[in-house]
Design an enzyme around this catalytic site. Structure first.
Site, PDB file in Angstrom:
ATOM      1  N   LYS A  87      -3.399  12.580  -1.947  1.00 34.29           N
ATOM      2  CA  LYS A  87      -2.462  13.090  -0.942  1.00 34.29           C
ATOM      3  C   LYS A  87      -1.366  13.881  -1.646  1.00 34.29           C
ATOM      4  O   LYS A  87      -1.566  15.017  -2.060  1.00 34.29           O
ATOM      5  CB  LYS A  87      -1.907  11.931  -0.117  1.00 34.29           C
ATOM      6  CG  LYS A  87      -2.980  11.127   0.632  1.00 34.29           C
ATOM      7  CD  LYS A  87      -2.351  10.016   1.446  1.00 34.29           C
ATOM      8  CE  LYS A  87      -3.385   9.050   1.998  1.00 34.29           C
ATOM      9  NZ  LYS A  87      -4.329   9.677   2.936  1.00 34.29           N
ATOM     10  N   ARG A 119      -0.607  14.559  13.509  1.00 38.22           N
ATOM     11  CA  ARG A 119       0.282  14.291  12.383  1.00 38.22           C
ATOM     12  C   ARG A 119       0.610  15.602  11.690  1.00 38.22           C
ATOM     13  O   ARG A 119      -0.287  16.370  11.333  1.00 38.22           O
ATOM     14  CB  ARG A 119      -0.365  13.346  11.378  1.00 38.22           C
ATOM     15  CG  ARG A 119      -0.462  11.917  11.817  1.00 38.22           C
ATOM     16  CD  ARG A 119      -0.789  10.984  10.655  1.00 38.22           C
ATOM     17  NE  ARG A 119      -1.876  11.473   9.815  1.00 38.22           N
ATOM     18  CZ  ARG A 119      -2.365  10.821   8.772  1.00 38.22           C
ATOM     19  NH1 ARG A 119      -1.849   9.663   8.421  1.00 38.22           N
ATOM     20  NH2 ARG A 119      -3.356  11.302   8.068  1.00 38.22           N
ATOM     21  N   ASP A 127       0.871  -1.168   0.000  1.00 35.87           N
ATOM     22  CA  ASP A 127       0.000   0.000   0.000  1.00 35.87           C
ATOM     23  C   ASP A 127       0.919   1.232   0.000  1.00 35.87           C
ATOM     24  O   ASP A 127       1.679   1.443   0.950  1.00 35.87           O
ATOM     25  CB  ASP A 127      -0.892  -0.022   1.246  1.00 35.87           C
ATOM     26  CG  ASP A 127      -1.858   1.156   1.310  1.00 35.87           C
ATOM     27  OD1 ASP A 127      -1.555   2.216   0.734  1.00 35.87           O
ATOM     28  OD2 ASP A 127      -2.893   1.033   1.993  1.00 35.87           O
TER      29      ASP A 127
END
Length: 407
Positions: free
Chosen positions: A232, A380, A206
């Site tokens: 992303k 994050r 992944d």
């Protein structure tokens, strides 16, 4: 005492990619002080706004159904080859775009397992992204297979030694994330590929949190299958279609379980019975999301221009600066770093933990500092190399410090 504000300015001035953040929409929005969530949803490029508008008027509106014959039918393969060359280290004919990550992961996992019909186990880890875990739980139930779980360190990830210890003559497939979604741990993919193959198993990676932020060499590493999203670091936009990689060596025998007309040999014949198309096209099922593929092309333009070596160097510099600020400002306030300190084992984001980060994240968003929260208590810092500045990192970490100190 280090003047981090001056350091940030100097780092931005000397950054070889300093001109690129201005190419993204929102980079001049005064209400967004620091966007630190590019590892969840990348900013759109200014070129994408123009390309989408042109597509609606000239492509969709002007060419209408003729667009399928002129470009759209092969677009999943055309863009797939560009993704392969620019960011995957994959030769042409092995990558296609379409479906969500979940659907493509299902297709690849089922197809891979069918290539090892006499084996009964799938190896995966407890810290993998929930979709990966849930999907493999579903497949194991469906096929009567056993899941063999690796238990990695929460601030680290799966090592080659972990894989060697987990695989056996029963292992059909190893499924891991190249970069761990929470800790940012970067796998030693060549060593893990070798460990899987030494046991006769196949490897499915992944790449959602690595593609576009770290250098990848799927062909050189002898990876069998890979899947990844494009919203992303590839800035494809919310719900942009994912991509699938099937190594050329497996394509002739590879079969995926969701048969659709666009993955059939000569699909416009509308013939009776399914015959899989040759090559990577057989991964496709239904009509591909053409509009969703348009923005990906603009980020690929930028990556092809600068190269992944430069992108990775900027990524490392951004995360190193974030860690330097964290050590000076946040560790004394009780924050814990939950990402690898070694850049060679770290992807494009840094996770820091504190019991109050859930409430603090909401307040950060109100003041225009936008990281994301990951349970149980992590923030994050997702630093997208083409669109994130060192000034944003400084502003973001200093805002976290202020929130911790003020309440």
């Amino acid at each position: 005492m280090t003047d981090f504000a001056t350091r940030a300015l100097e780092l931005d001035r000397s950054d070889p990619l300093r001109d690129y953040p201005a190419l993204f929409l929102g980079s001049d929005d005064p209400q967004v002080v620091a966007y630190l969530d590019g590892n969840s949803l990348g900013r759109p490029t200014r070129a994408t706004a123009r390309r989408l508008a042109d597509f609606v008027t000239a492509g969709w509106g002007g060419r209408l159904i003729r667009g399928w014959d002129e470009q759209w039918f092969d677009l999943p393969l055309t863009i797939g080859d560009r993704i392969g060359a620019a960011v995957l280290g994959a030769a042409a004919g092995q990558t296609t775009v379409g479906d969500s990550t979940t659907v493509l992961l299902y297709k690849l996992a089922r197809g891979a397992l069918a290539l090892r019909p006499d084996r009964t186990e799938i190896v995966l880890d407890r810290d993998n992204f929930p979709t990966d875990r849930y999907l493999l739980e579903s497949i194991s139930t469906e096929l009567g297979l056993t899941l063999r779980w690796i238990e990695p360190d929460a601030a680290g990830g799966v090592s080659a030694r972990d894989v060697v210890d987990a695989v056996s003559e029963r292992t059909a497939l190893v499924v891991l994330s190249h970069v761990a979604y929470r800790s940012g741990y970067l796998l030693d993919a060549p060593a893990i590929s070798a460990a899987a193959h030494d046991a006769g198993a196949l490897l499915l990676l992944d790449l959602c949190h690595s593609v576009g932020s770290v250098e990848i060499e799927l062909d050189t590493w002898a990876v069998d299958f890979a899947v990844g999203c494009t919203y992303k670091y590839l800035n494809g936009g919310p719900g942009a279609p994912a991509f699938a990689y099937v190594a050329a060596a497996h394509q002739a025998e590879f079969g995926q379980p969701i048969w659709g007309w666009m993955g059939r040999e000569n699909p416009f014949e509308m013939a009776q019975g399914y015959v899989p198309a040759a090559g990577i096209r057989r991964v496709i099922s239904g009509t591909p999301a053409i509009v969703g593929m348009i923005p990906i092309q603009d980020t690929l333009d930028l990556i092809e221009e600068v190269g992944m070596t430069a992108v990775r160097a900027k990524s490392v510099a951004l995360t190193e600066f974030a860690l330097e600020l964290t050590r000076s400002w946040l560790l004394p306030l009780g924050v814990q770093v939950s990402s690898p300190l070694d850049a060679a084992r770290r992807g494009g984001h840094v996770t820091i933990d504190h019991p109050r980060f859930r409430e603090i994240t909401a307040r950060l968003w109100q003041r225009g500092v936008i990281p994301d929260f990951r349970p149980p208590q992590g923030i994050r810092l997702g630093l997208s190399p083409l669109s994130t500045t060192f000034g944003e990192v400084f502003a973001g970490v200093s805002a976290i410090r202020d929130e911790l100190a003020a309440h």
